[in-house]
Scaffold this motif. Structure first.
Motif, PDB file in Angstrom:
ATOM      1  N   TRP A   1       0.835  -1.202   0.000  1.00 36.73           N
ATOM      2  CA  TRP A   1       0.000   0.000   0.000  1.00 36.73           C
ATOM      3  C   TRP A   1       0.871   1.253   0.000  1.00 36.73           C
ATOM      4  O   TRP A   1       0.604   2.202  -0.742  1.00 36.73           O
ATOM      5  CB  TRP A   1      -0.911   0.012   1.221  1.00 36.73           C
ATOM      6  CG  TRP A   1      -2.087  -0.910   1.117  1.00 36.73           C
ATOM      7  CD1 TRP A   1      -2.364  -1.797   0.116  1.00 36.73           C
ATOM      8  CD2 TRP A   1      -3.153  -1.040   2.074  1.00 36.73           C
ATOM      9  NE1 TRP A   1      -3.517  -2.488   0.370  1.00 36.73           N
ATOM     10  CE2 TRP A   1      -4.028  -2.037   1.575  1.00 36.73           C
ATOM     11  CE3 TRP A   1      -3.434  -0.448   3.294  1.00 36.73           C
ATOM     12  CZ2 TRP A   1      -5.172  -2.426   2.254  1.00 36.73           C
ATOM     13  CZ3 TRP A   1      -4.580  -0.830   3.969  1.00 36.73           C
ATOM     14  CH2 TRP A   1      -5.443  -1.804   3.461  1.00 36.73           C
ATOM     15  N   VAL A   2       1.912   1.231   0.832  1.00 38.74           N
ATOM     16  CA  VAL A   2       2.800   2.392   0.887  1.00 38.74           C
ATOM     17  C   VAL A   2       3.588   2.518  -0.412  1.00 38.74           C
ATOM     18  O   VAL A   2       3.757   3.622  -0.958  1.00 38.74           O
ATOM     19  CB  VAL A   2       3.758   2.286   2.084  1.00 38.74           C
ATOM     20  CG1 VAL A   2       4.717   3.477   2.111  1.00 38.74           C
ATOM     21  CG2 VAL A   2       2.985   2.206   3.399  1.00 38.74           C
ATOM     22  N   ALA A   3       4.056   1.376  -0.944  1.00 40.08           N
ATOM     23  CA  ALA A   3       4.869   1.397  -2.165  1.00 40.08           C
ATOM     24  C   ALA A   3       4.083   1.912  -3.361  1.00 40.08           C
ATOM     25  O   ALA A   3       4.612   2.638  -4.208  1.00 40.08           O
ATOM     26  CB  ALA A   3       5.412  -0.002  -2.455  1.00 40.08           C
ATOM     27  N   THR A   4       2.808   1.541  -3.447  1.00 40.86           N
ATOM     28  CA  THR A   4       1.976   1.930  -4.591  1.00 40.86           C
ATOM     29  C   THR A   4       1.167   3.199  -4.321  1.00 40.86           C
ATOM     30  O   THR A   4       0.334   3.583  -5.149  1.00 40.86           O
ATOM     31  CB  THR A   4       1.021   0.780  -4.963  1.00 40.86           C
ATOM     32  OG1 THR A   4       0.218   0.436  -3.820  1.00 40.86           O
ATOM     33  CG2 THR A   4       1.803  -0.446  -5.408  1.00 40.86           C
TER      34      THR A   4
ATOM     35  N   ASP B   1      14.298   3.187   0.212  1.00 36.81           N
ATOM     36  CA  ASP B   1      15.514   3.351   1.019  1.00 36.81           C
ATOM     37  C   ASP B   1      15.229   3.740   2.466  1.00 36.81           C
ATOM     38  O   ASP B   1      16.158   3.965   3.236  1.00 36.81           O
ATOM     39  CB  ASP B   1      16.409   4.431   0.377  1.00 36.81           C
ATOM     40  CG  ASP B   1      16.793   4.076  -1.055  1.00 36.81           C
ATOM     41  OD1 ASP B   1      17.050   2.883  -1.305  1.00 36.81           O
ATOM     42  OD2 ASP B   1      16.803   4.987  -1.908  1.00 36.81           O
ATOM     43  N   TYR B   2      13.968   3.811   2.840  1.00 39.21           N
ATOM     44  CA  TYR B   2      13.600   4.259   4.178  1.00 39.21           C
ATOM     45  C   TYR B   2      13.986   3.222   5.236  1.00 39.21           C
ATOM     46  O   TYR B   2      13.831   2.005   5.038  1.00 39.21           O
ATOM     47  CB  TYR B   2      12.095   4.528   4.237  1.00 39.21           C
ATOM     48  CG  TYR B   2      11.602   4.885   5.611  1.00 39.21           C
ATOM     49  CD1 TYR B   2      11.700   6.187   6.097  1.00 39.21           C
ATOM     50  CD2 TYR B   2      11.043   3.911   6.440  1.00 39.21           C
ATOM     51  CE1 TYR B   2      11.247   6.509   7.371  1.00 39.21           C
ATOM     52  CE2 TYR B   2      10.588   4.231   7.702  1.00 39.21           C
ATOM     53  CZ  TYR B   2      10.700   5.529   8.163  1.00 39.21           C
ATOM     54  OH  TYR B   2      10.260   5.851   9.425  1.00 39.21           O
TER      55      TYR B   2
ATOM     56  N   ARG C   1      10.702  -4.082   8.603  1.00 36.52           N
ATOM     57  CA  ARG C   1      11.492  -5.311   8.474  1.00 36.52           C
ATOM     58  C   ARG C   1      10.952  -6.186   7.357  1.00 36.52           C
ATOM     59  O   ARG C   1      11.711  -6.763   6.563  1.00 36.52           O
ATOM     60  CB  ARG C   1      11.507  -6.084   9.800  1.00 36.52           C
ATOM     61  CG  ARG C   1      12.388  -5.475  10.867  1.00 36.52           C
ATOM     62  CD  ARG C   1      12.699  -6.491  11.964  1.00 36.52           C
ATOM     63  NE  ARG C   1      11.496  -6.964  12.630  1.00 36.52           N
ATOM     64  CZ  ARG C   1      10.951  -6.387  13.700  1.00 36.52           C
ATOM     65  NH1 ARG C   1      11.518  -5.286  14.214  1.00 36.52           N
ATOM     66  NH2 ARG C   1       9.876  -6.879  14.264  1.00 36.52           N
ATOM     67  N   VAL C   2       9.627  -6.288   7.278  1.00 35.84           N
ATOM     68  CA  VAL C   2       9.019  -7.070   6.203  1.00 35.84           C
ATOM     69  C   VAL C   2       9.310  -6.410   4.861  1.00 35.84           C
ATOM     70  O   VAL C   2       9.539  -7.093   3.848  1.00 35.84           O
ATOM     71  CB  VAL C   2       7.499  -7.214   6.424  1.00 35.84           C
ATOM     72  CG1 VAL C   2       6.828  -7.852   5.215  1.00 35.84           C
ATOM     73  CG2 VAL C   2       7.228  -8.043   7.680  1.00 35.84           C
ATOM     74  N   LYS C   3       9.330  -5.075   4.817  1.00 32.50           N
ATOM     75  CA  LYS C   3       9.670  -4.365   3.580  1.00 32.50           C
ATOM     76  C   LYS C   3      11.044  -4.796   3.068  1.00 32.50           C
ATOM     77  O   LYS C   3      11.229  -5.032   1.876  1.00 32.50           O
ATOM     78  CB  LYS C   3       9.651  -2.859   3.815  1.00 32.50           C
ATOM     79  CG  LYS C   3      10.142  -2.036   2.615  1.00 32.50           C
ATOM     80  CD  LYS C   3      10.179  -0.562   2.941  1.00 32.50           C
ATOM     81  CE  LYS C   3      11.349  -0.178   3.805  1.00 32.50           C
ATOM     82  NZ  LYS C   3      12.622  -0.135   3.045  1.00 32.50           N
ATOM     83  N   GLN C   4      11.997  -4.908   3.977  1.00 31.25           N
ATOM     84  CA  GLN C   4      13.337  -5.323   3.586  1.00 31.25           C
ATOM     85  C   GLN C   4      13.334  -6.745   3.031  1.00 31.25           C
ATOM     86  O   GLN C   4      14.016  -7.050   2.049  1.00 31.25           O
ATOM     87  CB  GLN C   4      14.291  -5.229   4.780  1.00 31.25           C
ATOM     88  CG  GLN C   4      14.584  -3.810   5.233  1.00 31.25           C
ATOM     89  CD  GLN C   4      15.259  -3.003   4.128  1.00 31.25           C
ATOM     90  OE1 GLN C   4      14.703  -2.021   3.633  1.00 31.25           O
ATOM     91  NE2 GLN C   4      16.448  -3.422   3.732  1.00 31.25           N
ATOM     92  N   GLU C   5      12.564  -7.633   3.640  1.00 27.57           N
ATOM     93  CA  GLU C   5      12.510  -9.027   3.195  1.00 27.57           C
ATOM     94  C   GLU C   5      11.833  -9.169   1.840  1.00 27.57           C
ATOM     95  O   GLU C   5      12.150 -10.087   1.084  1.00 27.57           O
ATOM     96  CB  GLU C   5      11.781  -9.877   4.236  1.00 27.57           C
ATOM     97  CG  GLU C   5      12.500  -9.954   5.578  1.00 27.57           C
ATOM     98  CD  GLU C   5      11.761 -10.825   6.577  1.00 27.57           C
ATOM     99  OE1 GLU C   5      11.269 -11.896   6.182  1.00 27.57           O
ATOM    100  OE2 GLU C   5      11.663 -10.432   7.757  1.00 27.57           O
TER     101      GLU C   5
ATOM    102  N   TYR D   1      11.147  -0.564  -9.120  1.00 22.87           N
ATOM    103  CA  TYR D   1      10.606   0.780  -9.334  1.00 22.87           C
ATOM    104  C   TYR D   1       9.247   0.945  -8.648  1.00 22.87           C
ATOM    105  O   TYR D   1       8.297   1.505  -9.214  1.00 22.87           O
ATOM    106  CB  TYR D   1      10.486   1.081 -10.833  1.00 22.87           C
ATOM    107  CG  TYR D   1      11.813   1.073 -11.543  1.00 22.87           C
ATOM    108  CD1 TYR D   1      12.694   2.158 -11.453  1.00 22.87           C
ATOM    109  CD2 TYR D   1      12.190  -0.026 -12.307  1.00 22.87           C
ATOM    110  CE1 TYR D   1      13.928   2.132 -12.094  1.00 22.87           C
ATOM    111  CE2 TYR D   1      13.419  -0.053 -12.957  1.00 22.87           C
ATOM    112  CZ  TYR D   1      14.281   1.034 -12.838  1.00 22.87           C
ATOM    113  OH  TYR D   1      15.501   1.008 -13.472  1.00 22.87           O
ATOM    114  N   GLY D   2       9.157   0.420  -7.427  1.00 19.90           N
ATOM    115  CA  GLY D   2       7.957   0.605  -6.624  1.00 19.90           C
ATOM    116  C   GLY D   2       6.800  -0.295  -6.981  1.00 19.90           C
ATOM    117  O   GLY D   2       5.697  -0.126  -6.446  1.00 19.90           O
ATOM    118  N   LYS D   3       7.006  -1.269  -7.873  1.00 17.47           N
ATOM    119  CA  LYS D   3       5.917  -2.172  -8.264  1.00 17.47           C
ATOM    120  C   LYS D   3       6.307  -3.616  -7.955  1.00 17.47           C
ATOM    121  O   LYS D   3       7.450  -4.021  -8.141  1.00 17.47           O
ATOM    122  CB  LYS D   3       5.604  -2.022  -9.759  1.00 17.47           C
ATOM    123  CG  LYS D   3       4.986  -0.682 -10.116  1.00 17.47           C
ATOM    124  CD  LYS D   3       4.598  -0.648 -11.592  1.00 17.47           C
ATOM    125  CE  LYS D   3       3.941   0.685 -11.954  1.00 17.47           C
ATOM    126  NZ  LYS D   3       3.545   0.740 -13.382  1.00 17.47           N
TER     127      LYS D   3
END
Length: 290
Positions: A112-115, A137-138, A153-157, A164-166
């Motif tokens: 949700w944050v990425a898109t 990079d946050y 942490r899940v974002k990193q995994e 490119y955010g998708k």
């Protein structure tokens, strides 16, 4: 309950009082030292209790607690949890791995944050956490809430699945089912799948067949490995060591059942012969380990 100290060892904090159990209105607590002999002597108390009171122990409400006990003395599960959580086609029971599934559902918030989903929560995150910084990079501040640090942490995994955010793992974008399969990975399809999981097998027969394929049936040979003092010979023929290969493919009684024309047992045993190569390979592996 009077048990000799030479054989039965009391719990460290119960030895002076020679205490083995506490009984309440609807609960029974039992104590012993953590050695295999003491625990095996304590187990028959459950059947004695049932015969005396007419009550049966509820397995679903029974728990065992260990402290300072070596891992080999704790109860070993019949099948590894990772195997149970695999699809049936890959040798498991098709149960979802809750750790992975929880990560998948947190991953939905990451997406949700990425898109930049049109959501009040996403807007709030951008205002209070991201503050114009790139989501890719946050890094969460140590002072952030534990929930937000978990999301990061899940974002990193999951970062390798984004470009490119998708989300690029599935063409339709991020879906919980697709992400779960991606995180879980896959194994080759087992050759005995159709023998166990078919429409004419009864549910209990399917489960027993699955345990057979996992080499996890409680044969006498396996019970001996658990430390039980029993006769290791086959209960059906009494002529050989009771192992899975013997029980299904070498035992004279089993062969007689398989040779009986037109019987349901014959059909079941002959169908199980499809698993013979699989079980023979497991037996060979056990002999190499021993």
């Amino acid at each position: 309950m009077q048990l000799p100290d030479i054989i039965f060892k009391f719990h460290l904090l119960c030895k002076q009082m020679r205490l083995t159990n506490l009984m309440f209105a609807d609960d029974v607590l039992m104590f012993s030292n953590g050695d295999a002999t003491s625990m095996m002597l304590l187990l028959p108390s459950f059947s004695t209790f049932s015969k005396t009171s007419g009550l049966k122990v509820s397995a679903s409400k029974t728990n065992a607690y260990f402290n300072g006990v070596p891992e080999e003395l704790k109860r070993t599960p019949l099948v590894a949890w990772s195997t149970i959580c695999s699809p049936k086609e890959e040798g498991g029971l098709g149960i979802k791995d809750q750790k992975i599934w929880n990560k998948v559902m947190v991953g939905r918030l990451v997406d949700w944050v990425a898109t930049k989903k049109d959501s009040i929560w996403v807007q709030w995150v951008n205002v209070n956490y991201l503050k114009g910084r790139d989501w890719k990079d946050y890094t969460a501040s140590p002072n952030s809430s534990s929930v937000w640090r978990r999301i990061c942490r899940v974002k990193q995994e999951l970062s390798v699945g984004y470009s490119y955010g998708k989300w690029t793992v599935q063409p339709e974008g991020y879906t919980p089912a697709g992400c779960y399969e991606w995180l879980r990975g896959s194994l080759p399809k087992v050759d005995w799948y159709g023998v166990v999981w078919n429409n004419w097998n009864l549910p209990k027969h399917r489960f027993m067949g699955w345990l057979l394929a996992q080499n996890s049936l409680h044969t006498n040979s396996r019970l001996l490995e658990f430390g039980m003092d029993i006769d290791d010979s086959c209960y059906l023929c009494g002529l050989a060591y009771e192992t899975q290969p013997h029980l299904f493919f070498e035992c004279l009684y089993s062969k007689q059942c398989a040779d009986r024309p037109g019987s349901k047992v014959q059909k079941g045993v002959q169908t199980a012969m499809v698993m013979g190569d699989h079980i023979a390979a497991m037996a060979a592996a056990e002999q190499m380990q021993s």
